[in-house]
Design a protein around this motif. Structure first.
Motif, short mmCIF file in Angstrom:
data_model
loop_
_atom_site.label_atom_id
_atom_site.label_comp_id
_atom_site.label_asym_id
_atom_site.label_seq_id
_atom_site.Cartn_x
_atom_site.Cartn_y
_atom_site.Cartn_z
N GLU A 1 0.83 -1.22 0.00
CA GLU A 1 0.00 0.00 0.00
C GLU A 1 0.86 1.27 0.00
OE1 GLU A 1 -2.81 -0.72 3.37
OE2 GLU A 1 -4.32 -0.40 1.82
N HIS B 1 -1.00 5.76 7.51
CA HIS B 1 -2.16 4.93 7.18
C HIS B 1 -2.28 3.85 8.24
CE1 HIS B 1 -5.06 2.35 5.45
NE2 HIS B 1 -4.19 1.38 5.18
N HIS C 1 -5.40 1.15 10.54
CA HIS C 1 -6.71 0.49 10.54
C HIS C 1 -7.32 0.53 11.94
CE1 HIS C 1 -4.73 -2.34 7.29
NE2 HIS C 1 -5.03 -1.17 6.78
N LEU D 1 -7.65 -3.01 -0.36
CA LEU D 1 -6.38 -2.33 -0.07
C LEU D 1 -5.99 -1.46 -1.26
CD1 LEU D 1 -4.31 -5.16 1.68
CD2 LEU D 1 -6.06 -3.64 2.62
N HIS E 1 -12.13 0.22 5.97
CA HIS E 1 -10.72 -0.12 5.81
C HIS E 1 -9.85 0.58 6.86
CE1 HIS E 1 -7.01 0.01 2.84
NE2 HIS E 1 -6.65 -0.28 4.08
ZN LIG Z 1 -4.69 -0.59 4.73
#
Ligand SMILES: [Zn+2]
Length: 244
Positions: A76, A95, A97, A134, A159
């Motif tokens: 990612e 980033h 989750h 993703l 996500h």
């Molecule tokens: Zn992710």
């Protein structure tokens, strides 16, 4: 090279895990190199955010290619390369989750100024809904960066989240605050839904008071101290070596 930057990136990873934003080996954070703005330092794949070391942090360019470092690159990576490409004002991208933000994203409701934390995001948090998968292609990374626009925080539907800033301290702070804002609103929603919000005429002033560079660095330094004080795994001396 870049030991000071890598130390800050390493500390950011430990803070994020200690504050509940880890997802085992998923999630990543990056920092642009000040003297090479087309390259950035990034957490490697295959390990926890709290396992970064000066030695294992990788360097990546805006094409998403690894240019230095011994470890694997996250698939990612495009979230970072495309936000950094589109936003010259941004030097750090997160980033993650986090659970409350992901649960909140499933409600299909706007984030409201229920709390001090929610007030910070009163200008709106864009939601990326093109996919719940993703972000593993350059095109999807571009789409995420376009959806982020000039904002500093974004929710990836079902996500996770993306935050960005000129500083890594603020980028981490925004991630923590977004997760808290989502958690508080979830609690209010579960109790029947928020009926009272921060007063509209007070929002801008309240957000400005709560969102200051000195606060970002003070909170970051405090959370690093707390991680080091409470976790032998993170302690700078005497802790468990984590790069073997
Ligand atoms: Zn992710």
């Amino acid at each position: 090279m870049y030991e000071d930057l890598k130390e800050r990136l390493k500390n950011a990873g430990r803070v994020l895990v200690h504050e509940g934003l880890g997802d085992y080996v998923a999630g990543h954070i990056s920092m642009r190199l000040p003297d090479r703005p087309d390259q950035f330092l990034m957490k490697p794949a295959g390990m926890g955010l709290d396992e970064m070391t000066i030695e294992n942090i990788i360097t990546v360019n805006l094409e998403g290619q690894k240019t230095a470092g011994p470890s694997a690159r996250h698939n990612e990576v495009w979230i970072h390369s495309e936000v950094l490409r589109l936003r010259p004002d941004v030097n750090a991208v997160l980033h993650a989750h986090p659970e409350a933000a992901v649960a909140f994203s499933s409600l299909d409701k706007p984030l409201l100024p229920v709390s001090n934390d929610g007030s910070i995001f009163y200008a709106g948090v864009p939601v990326f809904a093109e996919t719940t998968d993703l972000i593993t292609t350059k095109e999807r990374g571009e789409a995420v960066a376009r959806t982020m626009g000039d904002k500093q925080a974004l929710i990836l539907r079902n996500h996770g989240i993306v935050t960005c800033s000129s500083s890594i301290e603020e980028t981490v702070w925004l991630g923590l605050k977004l997760e808290r804002a989502c958690r508080v609103q979830l609690a209010a929603e579960a109790a029947g839904g928020p009926k009272l919000l921060v007063k509209t005429e007070e929002l801008a002033a309240k957000a400005a008071k709560a969102n200051r560079p000195d606060l970002h660095s003070n909170v970051f330094a405090y959370l690093v101290r707390r991680a080091n004080a409470t976790c032998p795994y993170c302690a700078p001396q005497g802790g468990i070596r984590i790069d073997s």
